[in-house]
Design a protein around this motif. Structure first.
Motif, mmCIF file in Angstrom:
data_model
loop_
_atom_site.group_PDB
_atom_site.id
_atom_site.type_symbol
_atom_site.label_atom_id
_atom_site.label_comp_id
_atom_site.label_asym_id
_atom_site.label_seq_id
_atom_site.Cartn_x
_atom_site.Cartn_y
_atom_site.Cartn_z
ATOM 1 N N ASP A 96 32.625 -19.191 52.623
ATOM 2 C CA ASP A 96 32.262 -18.351 51.715
ATOM 3 C C ASP A 96 31.358 -18.524 50.841
ATOM 4 O OD1 ASP A 96 33.911 -16.632 52.748
ATOM 5 O OD2 ASP A 96 35.591 -16.927 50.918
ATOM 6 N N THR A 97 31.083 -20.009 50.869
ATOM 7 C CA THR A 97 30.120 -20.654 49.771
ATOM 8 C C THR A 97 28.680 -21.099 50.760
ATOM 9 O OG1 THR A 97 30.705 -22.876 49.777
ATOM 10 C CG2 THR A 97 31.685 -21.377 48.296
ATOM 11 N N PHE A 98 28.652 -21.028 51.972
ATOM 12 C CA PHE A 98 27.613 -21.593 52.778
ATOM 13 C C PHE A 98 26.906 -20.150 53.377
ATOM 14 C CE2 PHE A 98 29.849 -25.381 52.881
ATOM 15 C CZ PHE A 98 28.954 -26.287 53.500
ATOM 16 N N SER A 99 25.381 -20.325 53.454
ATOM 17 C CA SER A 99 24.760 -19.378 54.224
ATOM 18 C C SER A 99 24.578 -19.911 55.720
ATOM 19 C CB SER A 99 23.173 -19.366 53.799
ATOM 20 O OG SER A 99 22.308 -18.789 54.578
ATOM 21 N N PRO A 100 24.908 -19.318 56.770
ATOM 22 C CA PRO A 100 24.813 -19.579 58.102
ATOM 23 C C PRO A 100 23.550 -20.444 58.460
ATOM 24 C CG PRO A 100 24.920 -17.308 58.290
ATOM 25 C CD PRO A 100 25.231 -17.810 56.687
ATOM 26 N N LYS A 101 22.634 -20.090 57.746
ATOM 27 C CA LYS A 101 21.072 -20.692 58.129
ATOM 28 C C LYS A 101 20.859 -21.968 57.293
ATOM 29 C CE LYS A 101 19.649 -15.988 59.503
ATOM 30 N NZ LYS A 101 18.555 -15.049 59.436
ATOM 31 N N MET A 102 21.717 -21.984 56.392
ATOM 32 C CA MET A 102 21.438 -23.245 55.576
ATOM 33 C C MET A 102 22.048 -24.494 56.054
ATOM 34 S SD MET A 102 22.468 -23.674 51.679
ATOM 35 C CE MET A 102 21.398 -22.161 50.910
ATOM 36 N N TYR A 107 22.213 -27.163 51.049
ATOM 37 C CA TYR A 107 23.214 -26.937 50.064
ATOM 38 C C TYR A 107 23.709 -27.922 49.362
ATOM 39 C CZ TYR A 107 28.232 -25.917 49.406
ATOM 40 O OH TYR A 107 29.378 -25.470 48.760
ATOM 41 N N TYR A 144 24.381 -27.580 60.651
ATOM 42 C CA TYR A 144 24.628 -26.153 60.083
ATOM 43 C C TYR A 144 26.258 -25.992 59.860
ATOM 44 C CZ TYR A 144 19.711 -24.809 60.973
ATOM 45 O OH TYR A 144 18.488 -25.063 61.234
#
Length: 261
Positions: A96-102, A107, A144
């Motif tokens: 929930d705290t991650f962007s899948p592209k980050m 991060y 990722y």
């Protein structure tokens, strides 16, 4: 010294028909420096609502929140940013705290850059140190989220959270989404880091046994209210029928396990 204290904290939700749901009812909870305080209850009891209010994600309807004896009930944007340097929260699902592209690197360095604590080069080196603290190599910086297991993701989240050297951390069901074999490792990591760094923990869980094993004090919640407060060494001497039922169910499960073995 009390790091956090709530006074008669209430949260009421209303619908279009004028009905009211009292998610929190006059909740009084405190945590002192270096303590691990548990908040225990079944789903829907209000414990996550409480956490979200402390994190300034949700606004309370009434009551007060004191952080280091300062009223933080109604913080503006700038005041919230300052507060987040001293307070961090780890949620149930690390994704929930991650962007899948980050990538993990971005991060990890974001807090240091956003708060202008150091330059990008220093932030990268610091991120590697933080990952090492939670048992991950610097090779994870280039990964990722989809390349990491649930346990690895939660370690990254914890590493980022401790990077700001918070005084208070809330862990909201932080192991419930993980495999049983990984849960204990994450709990052990949290306890080790707390002893090393000295931050205060509010540990939110539905698992009374887990809370009993790690907490100095437990607040038991039911239907938005604190119905019992259990101190370390006295957890089994509950006064409220709800808490007694929770404890009785633990004893029943323990006895069944003994028979099965």
């Amino acid at each position: 010294m009390k790091i956090l204290e709530t006074k008669d904290l209430c949260k009421i939700y209303g619908d279009d028909a004028g009905n009211e749901l009292h998610a929190l009812k006059n909740v009084n909870i405190h945590a002192s420096k270096g303590e691990i305080v548990g908040i225990v209850g079944e789903s829907g009891c209000g414990k996550s609502t409480f956490a979200n209010i402390i994190a300034c994600i949700t606004k309370s309807t009434s009551g007060k929140i004191l952080f280091n004896n300062e009223d933080i009930t109604h913080l503006n944007y700038k005041e919230r940013r300052d507060y987040y340097k001293s307070f961090q929260m780890v949620f149930q699902s690390p994704l929930d705290t991650f962007s899948p592209k980050m990538k993990v690197e971005r991060y990890m360095i974001e807090p240091s850059l956003n708060f202008k604590l150091m330059d990008k080069k220093s932030a990268k080196e610091y991120a590697k140190e933080l990952l090492a603290t939670v048992g991950l190599s610097e090779g994870y910086m280039k990964k990722y989220p989809s390349e990491l297991s649930g346990g690895e993701l939660q370690r990254v989240v914890i590493a980022r959270a401790i990077g700001l050297k918070p005084e208070l951390m809330i862990f909201d069901e932080c192991t419930s989404a993980l495999d049983v074999s990984i849960q204990q490792k994450i709990i052990n990591l949290i306890i080790e880091l707390q002893k090393e760094k000295g931050f205060t923990i509010m540990f939110i869980t539905h698992n009374l046994v887990l809370a009993e094993n790690i907490c100095d004090r437990i607040y038991v919640m039911k239907s938005g209210e604190v119905v019992d407060v259990l101190n370390k060494g006295d957890f089994r001497n509950a006064s409220h029928p709800y808490t007694k039922n929770l404890i009785d169910s633990i004893f029943t499960i323990e006895k069944l396990k003994e028979k099965a073995s």
